[in-house]
Design a protein around this motif. Sequence first.
Motif, PDB file in Angstrom:
ATOM      1  N   ASP A   1     -26.135  11.549 -55.805  1.00  7.75           N
ATOM      2  CA  ASP A   1     -25.785  12.104 -57.111  1.00  7.75           C
ATOM      3  C   ASP A   1     -26.444  11.306 -58.233  1.00  7.75           C
ATOM      4  OD1 ASP A   1     -24.005  14.064 -56.052  1.00  7.75           O
ATOM      5  OD2 ASP A   1     -22.458  12.526 -55.837  1.00  7.75           O
ATOM      6  N   LEU A   2     -26.477  10.000 -58.062  1.00  8.53           N
ATOM      7  CA  LEU A   2     -27.021   9.137 -59.113  1.00  8.53           C
ATOM      8  C   LEU A   2     -28.537   9.181 -59.193  1.00  8.53           C
ATOM      9  CD1 LEU A   2     -26.864   6.783 -61.200  1.00  8.53           C
ATOM     10  CD2 LEU A   2     -26.907   5.218 -59.240  1.00  8.53           C
ATOM     11  N   ALA A   3     -29.209   9.163 -58.053  1.00  5.97           N
ATOM     12  CA  ALA A   3     -30.655   8.932 -58.005  1.00  5.97           C
ATOM     13  C   ALA A   3     -31.458   9.843 -58.924  1.00  5.97           C
ATOM     14  CB  ALA A   3     -31.157   9.046 -56.570  1.00  5.97           C
TER      15      ALA A   3
ATOM     16  N   TYR B   1     -25.667  10.380 -68.234  1.00  6.34           N
ATOM     17  CA  TYR B   1     -26.348   9.120 -67.916  1.00  6.34           C
ATOM     18  C   TYR B   1     -27.395   8.778 -68.979  1.00  6.34           C
ATOM     19  CZ  TYR B   1     -28.553   5.522 -65.007  1.00  6.34           C
ATOM     20  OH  TYR B   1     -29.050   4.329 -64.533  1.00  6.34           O
ATOM     21  N   VAL B   2     -28.234   9.728 -69.299  1.00  2.00           N
ATOM     22  CA  VAL B   2     -29.316   9.447 -70.237  1.00  2.00           C
ATOM     23  C   VAL B   2     -28.782   9.149 -71.637  1.00  2.00           C
ATOM     24  CG1 VAL B   2     -29.770  11.835 -70.953  1.00  2.00           C
ATOM     25  CG2 VAL B   2     -31.652  10.163 -70.889  1.00  2.00           C
TER      26      VAL B   2
ATOM     27  N   ASP C   1     -22.515   1.900 -66.072  1.00  2.00           N
ATOM     28  CA  ASP C   1     -21.143   2.120 -65.618  1.00  2.00           C
ATOM     29  C   ASP C   1     -20.934   3.549 -65.111  1.00  2.00           C
ATOM     30  OD1 ASP C   1     -18.590   1.223 -64.954  1.00  2.00           O
ATOM     31  OD2 ASP C   1     -17.729   1.891 -66.849  1.00  2.00           O
ATOM     32  N   TRP C   2     -22.001   4.161 -64.601  1.00  2.00           N
ATOM     33  CA  TRP C   2     -21.886   5.468 -63.956  1.00  2.00           C
ATOM     34  C   TRP C   2     -21.089   5.295 -62.667  1.00  2.00           C
ATOM     35  CZ3 TRP C   2     -22.985   7.549 -59.219  1.00  2.00           C
ATOM     36  CH2 TRP C   2     -23.110   8.934 -59.132  1.00  2.00           C
TER      37      TRP C   2
ATOM     38  N   HIS D   1     -25.237  -2.066 -63.543  1.00  3.63           N
ATOM     39  CA  HIS D   1     -23.827  -1.826 -63.242  1.00  3.63           C
ATOM     40  C   HIS D   1     -23.548  -0.349 -63.016  1.00  3.63           C
ATOM     41  CE1 HIS D   1     -19.616  -3.473 -63.542  1.00  3.63           C
ATOM     42  NE2 HIS D   1     -19.372  -2.170 -63.535  1.00  3.63           N
ATOM     43  N   HIS D   2     -23.287   0.008 -61.768  1.00  2.00           N
ATOM     44  CA  HIS D   2     -22.803   1.357 -61.466  1.00  2.00           C
ATOM     45  C   HIS D   2     -21.986   1.303 -60.194  1.00  2.00           C
ATOM     46  CE1 HIS D   2     -25.255   2.545 -57.945  1.00  2.00           C
ATOM     47  NE2 HIS D   2     -26.139   1.715 -58.436  1.00  2.00           N
ATOM     48  N   HIS D   3     -21.337   2.417 -59.881  1.00  2.00           N
ATOM     49  CA  HIS D   3     -20.461   2.503 -58.723  1.00  2.00           C
ATOM     50  C   HIS D   3     -20.793   3.736 -57.896  1.00  2.00           C
ATOM     51  CE1 HIS D   3     -17.973  -0.405 -60.897  1.00  2.00           C
ATOM     52  NE2 HIS D   3     -18.010   0.406 -61.933  1.00  2.00           N
ATOM     53  N   VAL D   4     -20.276   3.777 -56.692  1.00  4.69           N
ATOM     54  CA  VAL D   4     -20.178   4.994 -55.882  1.00  4.69           C
ATOM     55  C   VAL D   4     -18.859   4.904 -55.117  1.00  4.69           C
ATOM     56  CG1 VAL D   4     -22.672   5.310 -55.619  1.00  4.69           C
ATOM     57  CG2 VAL D   4     -21.403   4.033 -53.883  1.00  4.69           C
ATOM     58  N   TRP D   5     -18.322   6.057 -54.737  1.00  2.00           N
ATOM     59  CA  TRP D   5     -17.146   6.061 -53.870  1.00  2.00           C
ATOM     60  C   TRP D   5     -17.033   7.401 -53.165  1.00  2.00           C
ATOM     61  CZ3 TRP D   5     -16.195   5.192 -59.253  1.00  2.00           C
ATOM     62  CH2 TRP D   5     -15.778   6.309 -59.981  1.00  2.00           C
ATOM     63  N   ASP D   6     -16.395   7.357 -52.003  1.00  2.00           N
ATOM     64  CA  ASP D   6     -16.190   8.547 -51.172  1.00  2.00           C
ATOM     65  C   ASP D   6     -14.700   8.651 -50.890  1.00  2.00           C
ATOM     66  OD1 ASP D   6     -16.020  10.517 -49.248  1.00  2.00           O
ATOM     67  OD2 ASP D   6     -17.718   9.795 -48.075  1.00  2.00           O
ATOM     68  N   LEU D   7     -14.045   9.615 -51.528  1.00  2.00           N
ATOM     69  CA  LEU D   7     -12.596   9.743 -51.395  1.00  2.00           C
ATOM     70  C   LEU D   7     -12.175  10.167 -49.993  1.00  2.00           C
ATOM     71  CD1 LEU D   7     -11.534  11.324 -54.806  1.00  2.00           C
ATOM     72  CD2 LEU D   7     -11.591   8.916 -54.135  1.00  2.00           C
TER      73      LEU D   7
END
Length: 298
Positions: free
Chosen positions: A55-57, A265-266, A255-256, A25-31
Amino acid sequence: MTGGTGAGNPGAGAAETGPSLVDAHHHVWDLSVRDQDWITGEALAPIRRSFSLADLAPEARAAGVTATVLVQTVTAPEETPELLALAAGSDLVAGVVGWVDLTRPDVADTLAALRELPGGRHLVGIRHQVQGEPDPEWLLRPDVHRGLAAVAAAGLAYDLVVLPHHLPACTKAATRHPELTFVLDHMGKPPIASGALEPWASAVRSFAARPNTVCKLSGMVTEADHRTWTVDDLRPYADTVLTAFGPERLMFGSDWPVSTLAARYVEVLDAARLLTQDLDADERAAVFGGTARRVYGT
């Protein structure tokens, strides 16, 4: 957050979960593409910016994560094709939980069309922001009932993002649709900051009594006090779902980047590891990968 895990050495054990660690479970978004109208107020100000897979990887890889499930954030039909395209170009995202309007009569056609898009094979589930619906029994509406049947017929799971008072309707929906796997996001958002267990605990146990239900061990740090939480604050809630669902129906999710309001994250992963440290190796393997792969087919 400073010292939030409250025990152990943050980051030291990321590799202990082995080579098949799944963040379910995580998200991404571009405002610059679309507003996230739920990110309002001072408390959420730190995440009112764009977050990408780039950013997440690095954080996910450093933590030993080999696959993720990318989850929708807004009720916009344009978002799901965008998430599927991101998955198609990523070696990290294994599945996408998207959004469709369950109340429309053409849900089955919409799902079929999504699967024909670039990355369509990554569609593993559907979610709607039930937590924002004023009707606590929205899931039981006849048009939603029809939509959930279409999700089941498509072989997809249904993620539930709800508040504790929605849980009785979740249980009824799971009873009505035994052919559909219902995935409870963020443990139904228990009131961790207050320290109260009831009525959430009783409601989540009733939901877990349905064999077609699964729960994500996610979202805890942001339901706790963002600045002072410890693993001991989270433990009663984690123990409740561990007992109710069992490891074979529980899956880890970061939930990042919402979780960055309260932890790195860690640290989220380390907290989950500490909360499950009494499980045996097979049980931990289920929580940190096996359940997600089984439910989502990732």
